[in-house]
Design an enzyme around this catalytic site. Structure first.
Site, PDB file in Angstrom:
ATOM      1  N   ALA A 233       0.912  -1.244   0.141  1.00 29.01           N
ATOM      2  CA  ALA A 233      -0.143  -0.070   0.096  1.00 29.01           C
ATOM      3  C   ALA A 233       0.760   1.259   0.022  1.00 29.01           C
ATOM      4  O   ALA A 233       0.339   2.317  -0.555  1.00 29.01           O
ATOM      5  CB  ALA A 233      -0.772  -0.019   1.253  1.00 29.01           C
ATOM      6  N   GLY A 237      -1.944   5.888  -1.897  1.00 29.52           N
ATOM      7  CA  GLY A 237      -2.520   6.750  -2.961  1.00 29.52           C
ATOM      8  C   GLY A 237      -3.785   5.819  -3.854  1.00 29.52           C
ATOM      9  O   GLY A 237      -4.953   6.229  -3.870  1.00 29.52           O
ATOM     10  N   LYS A 238      -3.146   4.477  -4.144  1.00 30.92           N
ATOM     11  CA  LYS A 238      -4.301   3.511  -4.662  1.00 30.92           C
ATOM     12  C   LYS A 238      -5.427   3.062  -3.644  1.00 30.92           C
ATOM     13  O   LYS A 238      -6.553   2.666  -4.094  1.00 30.92           O
ATOM     14  CB  LYS A 238      -3.688   2.466  -5.325  1.00 30.92           C
ATOM     15  CG  LYS A 238      -2.618   3.117  -6.373  1.00 30.92           C
ATOM     16  CD  LYS A 238      -2.080   2.008  -7.214  1.00 30.92           C
ATOM     17  CE  LYS A 238      -0.848   2.450  -8.329  1.00 30.92           C
ATOM     18  NZ  LYS A 238       0.189   3.123  -7.555  1.00 30.92           N
ATOM     19  N   ASP A 256       1.738  -2.946   4.242  1.00 33.67           N
ATOM     20  CA  ASP A 256       3.308  -2.542   3.817  1.00 33.67           C
ATOM     21  C   ASP A 256       4.063  -2.974   5.022  1.00 33.67           C
ATOM     22  O   ASP A 256       3.999  -3.125   6.135  1.00 33.67           O
ATOM     23  CB  ASP A 256       3.295  -1.006   3.726  1.00 33.67           C
ATOM     24  CG  ASP A 256       4.081  -0.647   2.894  1.00 33.67           C
ATOM     25  OD1 ASP A 256       3.968  -0.601   1.387  1.00 33.67           O
ATOM     26  OD2 ASP A 256       5.493  -0.289   3.038  1.00 33.67           O
ATOM     27  N   ASP A 283       5.529  -7.398   9.614  1.00 33.52           N
ATOM     28  CA  ASP A 283       6.616  -7.501  10.413  1.00 33.52           C
ATOM     29  C   ASP A 283       7.036  -8.749  10.457  1.00 33.52           C
ATOM     30  O   ASP A 283       7.863  -9.321  11.270  1.00 33.52           O
ATOM     31  CB  ASP A 283       6.438  -6.718  11.920  1.00 33.52           C
ATOM     32  CG  ASP A 283       4.949  -7.293  12.415  1.00 33.52           C
ATOM     33  OD1 ASP A 283       4.574  -8.252  11.984  1.00 33.52           O
ATOM     34  OD2 ASP A 283       4.630  -6.594  13.545  1.00 33.52           O
ATOM     35  N   ASP A 301       0.662  -4.035  -5.781  1.00 33.77           N
ATOM     36  CA  ASP A 301       1.306  -2.744  -6.631  1.00 33.77           C
ATOM     37  C   ASP A 301       2.992  -2.913  -6.447  1.00 33.77           C
ATOM     38  O   ASP A 301       3.300  -2.316  -5.327  1.00 33.77           O
ATOM     39  CB  ASP A 301       0.504  -1.488  -6.097  1.00 33.77           C
ATOM     40  CG  ASP A 301       1.290  -0.382  -6.760  1.00 33.77           C
ATOM     41  OD1 ASP A 301       1.901  -0.380  -7.953  1.00 33.77           O
ATOM     42  OD2 ASP A 301       1.479   0.785  -6.277  1.00 33.77           O
ATOM     43  N   CYS A 354       5.049   0.465 -11.938  1.00 37.22           N
ATOM     44  CA  CYS A 354       5.218   1.506 -12.609  1.00 37.22           C
ATOM     45  C   CYS A 354       6.395   1.749 -13.487  1.00 37.22           C
ATOM     46  O   CYS A 354       7.316   2.353 -13.704  1.00 37.22           O
ATOM     47  CB  CYS A 354       5.214   2.752 -11.745  1.00 37.22           C
ATOM     48  SG  CYS A 354       6.271   2.635 -10.464  1.00 37.22           S
TER      49      CYS A 354
END
Length: 404
Positions: A233, A237-238, A256, A283, A301, A354
């Protein structure tokens, strides 16, 4: 245009930090813009855009100026003189510009512009990998597009407003925008402006997000009431776009490995009025295992080379190394193998990057689909977004479904 000494000094100081100390250009520019409260919008724009410009064209300008890294301040002034000369700006009679060979600069520019790696100002290895993976003709067009300044694109937060209302709200502040066909939540600024100081931003009516990036959440086919995992994440943004598409109904689990990024997501979610997001830091492997077979949708992503977003991160051209790309491909495959197991039977997953390199994109998906884990998935569709065709960032996304 007349050059002002204090603004030029700010640019030189910024370039010293970026080129010689490895600092990130966006962070350096944020600091530079706080240097003098008396600077107006035009002064701030000069400092930001000139710094980015010289970072973007570093190899070309250094070659023309005949200077080598590490650049001392005299070298940086020489590069600055090249920038100004090529922009048609008259150099003032400051000591830094004494003996600047104006005609030679223009001659060298014409000469070097015949060689792609100089013309597009990229390292040899990057030129080679782009040519090898995309072919000479496509890479020539793509790297030229990735060197253009990115447009400012907003994603309207439909939890709080509509595209039409936001457009009117910004128009009243003399910020003109236009709709983009096939990008349902996007508004493009006609001219650059500081949108972050607006009341609309503070109220969470929009986020700044490139048009290509906005395609990813749409690709995931989310619906209100689903359980969705955004597996990488970051600052969200997404994730926030997914929340808007789900109308705040259902559950989004934002994962994340960096707690500080999830803290930023929490802050942004509050401003956006997105209440269905739960943050979990990865973690240990237990965090992923607890979600095996539980998600209707999973977004991966994936971390990548970022070659598709060079327009907004021009300093990445100089920070990125070829061995990083090899390492990141292994990471991408590991993530696909582990995180795909969170998708329940009948659920769907999007793998996105990206990057414009097939080796990070469709080849990773192909490799996954032939693995033991991937055999329980079917390929639905993918989308390859190239900057020279779309006018926006380079992106890739693939939609896969877990079979019964």
């Amino acid at each position: 245009m007349r050059l002002h000494r204090n603004l030029c000094f700010a640019v030189i100081d910024g370039l010293t930090l970026i080129f010689n100390e490895g600092k990130y250009a966006d962070k350096v520019i944020q600091q530079l813009l706080k240097r003098d409260k008396r600077w107006g919008a035009r002064d701030r724009a000069f400092v930001a855009e000139t710094t980015y410009d010289i970072v973007r064209w570093k190899r070309l300008y250094a070659e023309i100026a005949d200077v080598k890294e590490p650049f001392d301040r005299d070298n940086l002034w020489r590069m600055f003189a090249v920038w100004a000369t090529l922009k048609g700006i008259k150099l003032p009679d400051w000591k830094y510009f004494e003996g600047t060979p104006l005609r030679k600069i223009k001659g060298r520019f014409d000469e070097l512009s015949k060689v792609r790696k100089f013309k597009e100002s990229i390292p040899d290895w990057m030129d080679e990998i782009g040519r090898k993976e995309l072919g000479d003709a496509v890479w020539t067009k793509e790297i030229a597009a990735l060197n253009e300044q990115a447009d400012v694109i907003l994603r309207v937060n439909t939890l709080k407003t509509t595209k039409e209302k936001l457009q009117t709200e910004l128009f009243d502040l003399d910020i003109e925008t236009e709709f983009l066909n096939n990008y349902p939540s996007a508004l493009k600024l006609k001219e650059r402006a500081n949108v972050f100081s607006t009341e609309a931003f503070k109220k969470g009516h929009f986020e700044v997000q490139d048009a290509s990036s906005q395609l990813v959440a749409e690709f995931l086919n989310v619906k209100p009431g689903m359980r969705v995992v955004d597996a990488c994440a970051g600052a969200g943004g997404k994730t926030l776009h997914i929340a808007a598409l789900m109308e705040n109904k259902g559950q989004i689990i934002a994962l994340d490995i960096y707690q500080n990024k999830l803290n930023e997501l929490k802050r942004r979610a509050k401003r956006n009025g997105a209440h269905n997001i739960e943050n979990r830091v990865i973690d240990s492997t237990k965090v992923i295992k607890k979600l095996y077979d539980k998600a209707d949708r999973v977004l991966i992503d994936a971390p990548c080379s970022g070659l598709g977003v060079l327009r907004r991160n021009p300093d990445a051209k100089w920070k990125l190394q070829p061995d990083f790309i090899e390492k990141i491909k292994n990471t991408q495959q590991d993530i696909l193998q582990q995180y795909s197991r969170m998708v329940k039977v009948g659920g769907q997953m999007v793998y996105a990057t990206c990057s414009v390199l097939p080796s990070e994109n469709q080849k990773q998906v192909d490799k996954f689909l032939t693995s033991d884990t991937g055999k329980s998935f079917i390929f639905i569709k993918d989308k390859k977004v190239l900057a020279h065709k779309s006018g926006f960032d380079g992106f890739y996304m693939a939609l896969l479904e877990r079979k019964n």
